[in-house]
Write a protein that holds these residues in place. Sequence first.
Motif, mmCIF file in Angstrom:
data_model
loop_
_atom_site.group_PDB
_atom_site.id
_atom_site.type_symbol
_atom_site.label_atom_id
_atom_site.label_comp_id
_atom_site.label_asym_id
_atom_site.label_seq_id
_atom_site.Cartn_x
_atom_site.Cartn_y
_atom_site.Cartn_z
ATOM 1 N N ALA A 3 -0.734 -7.938 4.936
ATOM 2 C CA ALA A 3 -0.719 -8.443 3.565
ATOM 3 C C ALA A 3 -0.810 -9.954 3.644
ATOM 4 O O ALA A 3 0.014 -10.594 4.276
ATOM 5 N N SER A 4 -1.832 -10.503 3.042
ATOM 6 C CA SER A 4 -1.971 -11.950 3.064
ATOM 7 C C SER A 4 -2.263 -12.452 1.660
ATOM 8 O O SER A 4 -2.830 -11.748 0.838
ATOM 9 N N ILE A 5 -1.847 -13.675 1.409
ATOM 10 C CA ILE A 5 -2.070 -14.295 0.109
ATOM 11 C C ILE A 5 -2.954 -15.507 0.316
ATOM 12 O O ILE A 5 -2.610 -16.414 1.065
ATOM 13 N N GLY A 6 -4.103 -15.489 -0.307
ATOM 14 C CA GLY A 6 -5.044 -16.600 -0.195
ATOM 15 C C GLY A 6 -5.439 -17.086 -1.570
ATOM 16 O O GLY A 6 -4.782 -16.780 -2.563
ATOM 17 N N GLY A 8 -7.805 -16.143 -3.411
ATOM 18 C CA GLY A 8 -8.194 -15.042 -4.284
ATOM 19 C C GLY A 8 -7.063 -14.104 -4.614
ATOM 20 O O GLY A 8 -7.276 -13.059 -5.193
ATOM 21 N N GLY A 9 -5.820 -14.436 -4.219
ATOM 22 C CA GLY A 9 -4.684 -13.569 -4.456
ATOM 23 C C GLY A 9 -4.314 -12.804 -3.206
ATOM 24 O O GLY A 9 -4.686 -13.155 -2.103
ATOM 25 N N ARG A 10 -3.611 -11.733 -3.387
ATOM 26 C CA ARG A 10 -3.092 -10.940 -2.278
ATOM 27 C C ARG A 10 -4.141 -9.951 -1.774
ATOM 28 O O ARG A 10 -4.883 -9.377 -2.548
ATOM 29 N N SER A 11 -4.156 -9.752 -0.467
ATOM 30 C CA SER A 11 -5.076 -8.802 0.154
ATOM 31 C C SER A 11 -4.297 -7.935 1.132
ATOM 32 O O SER A 11 -3.729 -8.440 2.092
ATOM 33 N N ASP A 12 -4.251 -6.629 0.890
ATOM 34 C CA ASP A 12 -3.579 -5.687 1.784
ATOM 35 C C ASP A 12 -4.643 -4.983 2.606
ATOM 36 O O ASP A 12 -5.569 -4.387 2.059
ATOM 37 N N GLU A 13 -4.502 -5.053 3.931
ATOM 38 C CA GLU A 13 -5.522 -4.498 4.808
ATOM 39 C C GLU A 13 -4.891 -3.701 5.943
ATOM 40 O O GLU A 13 -3.743 -3.916 6.298
ATOM 41 N N VAL A 14 -5.678 -2.788 6.511
ATOM 42 C CA VAL A 14 -5.280 -2.034 7.699
ATOM 43 C C VAL A 14 -6.305 -2.292 8.795
ATOM 44 O O VAL A 14 -7.478 -2.538 8.521
ATOM 45 N N PHE A 15 -5.845 -2.222 10.037
ATOM 46 C CA PHE A 15 -6.726 -2.344 11.185
ATOM 47 C C PHE A 15 -7.222 -0.940 11.493
ATOM 48 O O PHE A 15 -6.448 -0.062 11.863
ATOM 49 N N THR A 16 -8.513 -0.704 11.310
ATOM 50 C CA THR A 16 -9.056 0.645 11.370
ATOM 51 C C THR A 16 -9.453 1.077 12.777
ATOM 52 O O THR A 16 -9.463 0.277 13.708
ATOM 53 N N GLN A 17 -9.837 2.334 12.897
ATOM 54 C CA GLN A 17 -10.317 2.877 14.167
ATOM 55 C C GLN A 17 -11.602 2.198 14.616
ATOM 56 O O GLN A 17 -11.955 2.253 15.786
ATOM 57 N N ASP A 18 -12.309 1.551 13.680
ATOM 58 C CA ASP A 18 -13.533 0.813 14.013
ATOM 59 C C ASP A 18 -13.227 -0.610 14.491
ATOM 60 O O ASP A 18 -14.152 -1.415 14.666
ATOM 61 N N LEU A 19 -11.934 -0.909 14.657
ATOM 62 C CA LEU A 19 -11.463 -2.216 15.138
ATOM 63 C C LEU A 19 -11.808 -3.351 14.193
ATOM 64 O O LEU A 19 -12.122 -4.467 14.603
ATOM 65 N N VAL A 20 -11.731 -3.077 12.897
ATOM 66 C CA VAL A 20 -11.940 -4.097 11.871
ATOM 67 C C VAL A 20 -10.836 -3.966 10.815
ATOM 68 O O VAL A 20 -10.227 -2.909 10.667
ATOM 69 N N TRP A 21 -10.587 -5.059 10.108
ATOM 70 C CA TRP A 21 -9.629 -5.042 9.003
ATOM 71 C C TRP A 21 -10.356 -4.627 7.729
ATOM 72 O O TRP A 21 -11.422 -5.145 7.429
ATOM 73 N N GLU A 22 -9.780 -3.669 6.976
ATOM 74 C CA GLU A 22 -10.364 -3.217 5.715
ATOM 75 C C GLU A 22 -9.270 -3.091 4.656
ATOM 76 O O GLU A 22 -8.115 -2.819 4.983
ATOM 77 N N PHE A 23 -9.665 -3.232 3.394
ATOM 78 C CA PHE A 23 -8.727 -3.100 2.279
ATOM 79 C C PHE A 23 -8.018 -1.749 2.319
ATOM 80 O O PHE A 23 -8.611 -0.732 2.664
ATOM 81 N N SER A 24 -6.741 -1.744 1.947
ATOM 82 C CA SER A 24 -5.974 -0.514 1.836
ATOM 83 C C SER A 24 -4.975 -0.640 0.687
ATOM 84 O O SER A 24 -4.289 -1.653 0.580
ATOM 85 N N PRO A 25 -4.873 0.371 -0.154
ATOM 86 C CA PRO A 25 -3.915 0.325 -1.267
ATOM 87 C C PRO A 25 -2.524 0.823 -0.897
ATOM 88 O O PRO A 25 -1.645 0.871 -1.743
ATOM 89 N N GLU A 26 -2.276 1.190 0.364
ATOM 90 C CA GLU A 26 -1.026 1.847 0.726
ATOM 91 C C GLU A 26 0.222 0.992 0.543
ATOM 92 O O GLU A 26 1.268 1.489 0.146
ATOM 93 N N LEU A 27 0.145 -0.303 0.839
ATOM 94 C CA LEU A 27 1.319 -1.157 0.682
ATOM 95 C C LEU A 27 1.684 -1.301 -0.797
ATOM 96 O O LEU A 27 2.858 -1.234 -1.163
ATOM 97 N N ILE A 28 0.682 -1.461 -1.632
ATOM 98 C CA ILE A 28 0.934 -1.548 -3.077
ATOM 99 C C ILE A 28 1.558 -0.250 -3.578
ATOM 100 O O ILE A 28 2.498 -0.263 -4.362
#
Length: 64
Positions: A3-6, A8-28
């Motif tokens: 979860a980072s705040i920049g 553009g606001g807050r961005s919640d992301e997960v590190f995926t099996q493809d080894l990249v960070w992608e948006f995720s709504p789970e923390l919200i």
Amino acid sequence: MSASIGDGGRSDEVFTQDLVWEFSPELISAERGDLQYEFIEITETEANEIVERIRVRVTGASSG
């Protein structure tokens, strides 16, 4: 999960099996009462170390 705040606001992301960070709504969802997952807060340094270990294990090469 990250979860980072920049600018553009807050961005919640997960590190995926493809080894990249992608948006995720789970923390919200968890903040709104969905307790399906347990989240443990870690520092940015700890997250970077974990990601690097995963990359090395999966690809056999360090990014640094």
